[in-house]
Design a protein around this motif. Structure first.
Motif, PDB file in Angstrom:
ATOM      1  N   THR A   1    -145.635 -88.558 -24.770  1.00 40.28           N
ATOM      2  CA  THR A   1    -144.059 -88.416 -25.649  1.00 40.28           C
ATOM      3  C   THR A   1    -144.281 -87.702 -26.927  1.00 40.28           C
ATOM      4  O   THR A   1    -143.680 -86.693 -27.062  1.00 40.28           O
ATOM      5  N   ASP A   2    -145.371 -87.809 -27.645  1.00 42.82           N
ATOM      6  CA  ASP A   2    -145.864 -87.141 -28.871  1.00 42.82           C
ATOM      7  C   ASP A   2    -146.107 -85.832 -28.626  1.00 42.82           C
ATOM      8  O   ASP A   2    -145.799 -84.850 -29.258  1.00 42.82           O
ATOM      9  N   VAL A   3    -146.987 -85.511 -27.424  1.00 43.03           N
ATOM     10  CA  VAL A   3    -147.196 -84.138 -27.065  1.00 43.03           C
ATOM     11  C   VAL A   3    -146.251 -83.544 -26.661  1.00 43.03           C
ATOM     12  O   VAL A   3    -145.808 -82.293 -26.918  1.00 43.03           O
ATOM     13  N   LYS A   4    -145.183 -84.013 -25.677  1.00 37.24           N
ATOM     14  CA  LYS A   4    -143.980 -83.296 -25.337  1.00 37.24           C
ATOM     15  C   LYS A   4    -143.119 -82.904 -26.420  1.00 37.24           C
ATOM     16  O   LYS A   4    -142.699 -81.767 -26.492  1.00 37.24           O
ATOM     17  N   ARG A   5    -142.827 -83.694 -27.371  1.00 34.55           N
ATOM     18  CA  ARG A   5    -142.254 -83.404 -28.611  1.00 34.55           C
ATOM     19  C   ARG A   5    -142.770 -82.294 -29.390  1.00 34.55           C
ATOM     20  O   ARG A   5    -142.126 -81.286 -29.958  1.00 34.55           O
ATOM     21  N   ALA A   6    -144.255 -82.276 -29.672  1.00 34.31           N
ATOM     22  CA  ALA A   6    -144.926 -81.094 -29.992  1.00 34.31           C
ATOM     23  C   ALA A   6    -144.667 -79.870 -29.395  1.00 34.31           C
ATOM     24  O   ALA A   6    -144.601 -79.029 -29.980  1.00 34.31           O
ATOM     25  N   ARG A   7    -144.688 -79.959 -28.140  1.00 35.34           N
ATOM     26  CA  ARG A   7    -144.403 -78.521 -27.429  1.00 35.34           C
ATOM     27  C   ARG A   7    -142.838 -78.126 -27.560  1.00 35.34           C
ATOM     28  O   ARG A   7    -142.897 -77.031 -27.455  1.00 35.34           O
ATOM     29  N   GLU A   8    -142.124 -79.211 -27.509  1.00 29.27           N
ATOM     30  CA  GLU A   8    -140.784 -78.728 -27.796  1.00 29.27           C
ATOM     31  C   GLU A   8    -140.623 -77.942 -29.007  1.00 29.27           C
ATOM     32  O   GLU A   8    -139.887 -76.883 -29.088  1.00 29.27           O
ATOM     33  N   ALA A   9    -141.134 -78.546 -30.140  1.00 27.15           N
ATOM     34  CA  ALA A   9    -141.103 -77.814 -31.360  1.00 27.15           C
ATOM     35  C   ALA A   9    -141.906 -76.432 -31.596  1.00 27.15           C
ATOM     36  O   ALA A   9    -141.289 -75.589 -32.004  1.00 27.15           O
ATOM     37  N   GLU A  10    -142.867 -76.368 -30.521  1.00 25.28           N
ATOM     38  CA  GLU A  10    -143.364 -75.109 -30.443  1.00 25.28           C
ATOM     39  C   GLU A  10    -142.633 -74.160 -29.575  1.00 25.28           C
ATOM     40  O   GLU A  10    -142.690 -72.979 -30.109  1.00 25.28           O
TER      41      GLU A  10
ATOM     42  N   LEU B   1    -139.307 -74.051 -29.784  1.00 26.76           N
ATOM     43  CA  LEU B   1    -138.442 -73.786 -30.677  1.00 26.76           C
ATOM     44  C   LEU B   1    -138.960 -72.574 -31.541  1.00 26.76           C
ATOM     45  O   LEU B   1    -138.403 -71.437 -32.029  1.00 26.76           O
ATOM     46  N   PHE B   2    -140.030 -72.788 -31.956  1.00 27.60           N
ATOM     47  CA  PHE B   2    -140.716 -71.845 -33.030  1.00 27.60           C
ATOM     48  C   PHE B   2    -140.958 -70.529 -32.260  1.00 27.60           C
ATOM     49  O   PHE B   2    -140.619 -69.412 -32.841  1.00 27.60           O
ATOM     50  N   ILE B   3    -141.651 -70.380 -31.069  1.00 24.12           N
ATOM     51  CA  ILE B   3    -142.024 -69.081 -30.517  1.00 24.12           C
ATOM     52  C   ILE B   3    -140.697 -68.506 -30.071  1.00 24.12           C
ATOM     53  O   ILE B   3    -140.497 -67.381 -30.167  1.00 24.12           O
ATOM     54  N   GLY B   4    -139.721 -69.228 -29.371  1.00 23.87           N
ATOM     55  CA  GLY B   4    -138.546 -68.711 -29.186  1.00 23.87           C
ATOM     56  C   GLY B   4    -137.625 -67.854 -30.485  1.00 23.87           C
ATOM     57  O   GLY B   4    -137.109 -66.859 -30.283  1.00 23.87           O
TER      58      GLY B   4
ATOM     59  N   TYR C   1    -146.646 -64.367 -27.119  1.00 23.68           N
ATOM     60  CA  TYR C   1    -146.733 -65.882 -26.697  1.00 23.68           C
ATOM     61  C   TYR C   1    -146.527 -66.408 -25.369  1.00 23.68           C
ATOM     62  O   TYR C   1    -145.660 -65.892 -24.534  1.00 23.68           O
ATOM     63  N   ARG C   2    -147.112 -67.230 -24.900  1.00 20.80           N
ATOM     64  CA  ARG C   2    -147.023 -67.923 -23.651  1.00 20.80           C
ATOM     65  C   ARG C   2    -146.171 -69.307 -23.756  1.00 20.80           C
ATOM     66  O   ARG C   2    -146.002 -69.827 -24.771  1.00 20.80           O
ATOM     67  N   ASP C   3    -145.401 -69.775 -22.868  1.00 20.39           N
ATOM     68  CA  ASP C   3    -144.654 -71.011 -22.841  1.00 20.39           C
ATOM     69  C   ASP C   3    -145.512 -72.183 -22.830  1.00 20.39           C
ATOM     70  O   ASP C   3    -146.678 -72.287 -22.318  1.00 20.39           O
ATOM     71  N   PRO C   4    -145.318 -72.860 -23.893  1.00 16.02           N
ATOM     72  CA  PRO C   4    -145.991 -74.023 -24.140  1.00 16.02           C
ATOM     73  C   PRO C   4    -145.971 -75.131 -23.131  1.00 16.02           C
ATOM     74  O   PRO C   4    -147.055 -76.031 -23.052  1.00 16.02           O
ATOM     75  N   PHE C   5    -144.945 -75.261 -22.157  1.00 13.99           N
ATOM     76  CA  PHE C   5    -145.116 -76.261 -21.170  1.00 13.99           C
ATOM     77  C   PHE C   5    -145.829 -75.697 -19.799  1.00 13.99           C
ATOM     78  O   PHE C   5    -146.461 -76.566 -19.119  1.00 13.99           O
ATOM     79  N   THR C   6    -145.693 -74.666 -19.517  1.00 13.48           N
ATOM     80  CA  THR C   6    -146.358 -74.005 -18.248  1.00 13.48           C
ATOM     81  C   THR C   6    -147.530 -73.144 -18.372  1.00 13.48           C
ATOM     82  O   THR C   6    -148.131 -72.988 -17.566  1.00 13.48           O
TER      83      THR C   6
END
Length: 170
Positions: free
Chosen positions: A36-45, A47-50, A94-99
């Motif tokens: 969960t913590d990793v997923k929230r960090a990727r969401e924040a990343e 938002l920043f990259i976007g 930048y690349r997508d933090p999820f994929t």
């Protein structure tokens, strides 16, 4: 009924089994919290990259106020050669933090250039509120691909018929 040492080793064996079960449950809980913590960090990343892409497109658009135009590619955001000096509106692609894939480009309706980007991920977001004003529409998103980071160019100003031009009335 066993007595002595054999009875004690049975209780020790049960104690070790219960201890292993408790440790296993603790590790499962820790793994869930970690993911969960990793997923929230990727969401924040994300938002920043976007926001970085949106700001880069805005900067590119506003570089020449007399002739504003949208970039045709990410490479133009990395090296804008329209002026005397090369402008770098974006530090890197930048690349997508999820994929780990490149972002999907959003083109303007009239095909004049890139207006934004979005993630190719179909994952379901944890964050559903508390977005900035520019990202307010993300509250209704059901997947990360719906988080579209779009620069909206200001509408051209045209004088209104019958409006005052600043000259005194006769």
């Amino acid at each position: 009924m066993p007595t002595g040492k054999s009875a004690q080793s049975g209780f020790t064996y049960l104690f070790v089994l219960m201890l292993i079960a408790l440790i296993g449950m603790g590790l499962v809980a820790a793994g869930t919290l970690w993911s969960t913590d990793v997923k929230r960090a990727r969401e924040a990343e994300l938002l920043f990259i976007g926001d970085q892409y949106r700001q880069a497109i805005r900067s590119y658009y506003e570089r020449e106020p007399g002739q504003p135009r949208l970039p045709q590619s990410i490479d133009e955001l990395l090296e804008d050669r329209r002026g005397v000096e090369i402008a770098r509106h974006l530090r890197r692609a930048y690349r997508d933090p999820f994929t780990g894939k490149e972002f999907v480009l959003i083109r303007s309706p009239d095909a004049q250039g890139i207006t934004g980007v979005h993630s190719p991920s179909d994952g379901r977001p944890f964050k559903v509120s508390g977005f900035s004003a520019e990202n307010g529409a993300f509250a209704e998103a059901t997947r990360y691909a719906d988080w579209q980071f779009v620069f909206t160019a200001p509408a051209p100003t045209t004088p209104v018929a019958g409006a005052s031009t600043g000259a005194p009335a006769p």
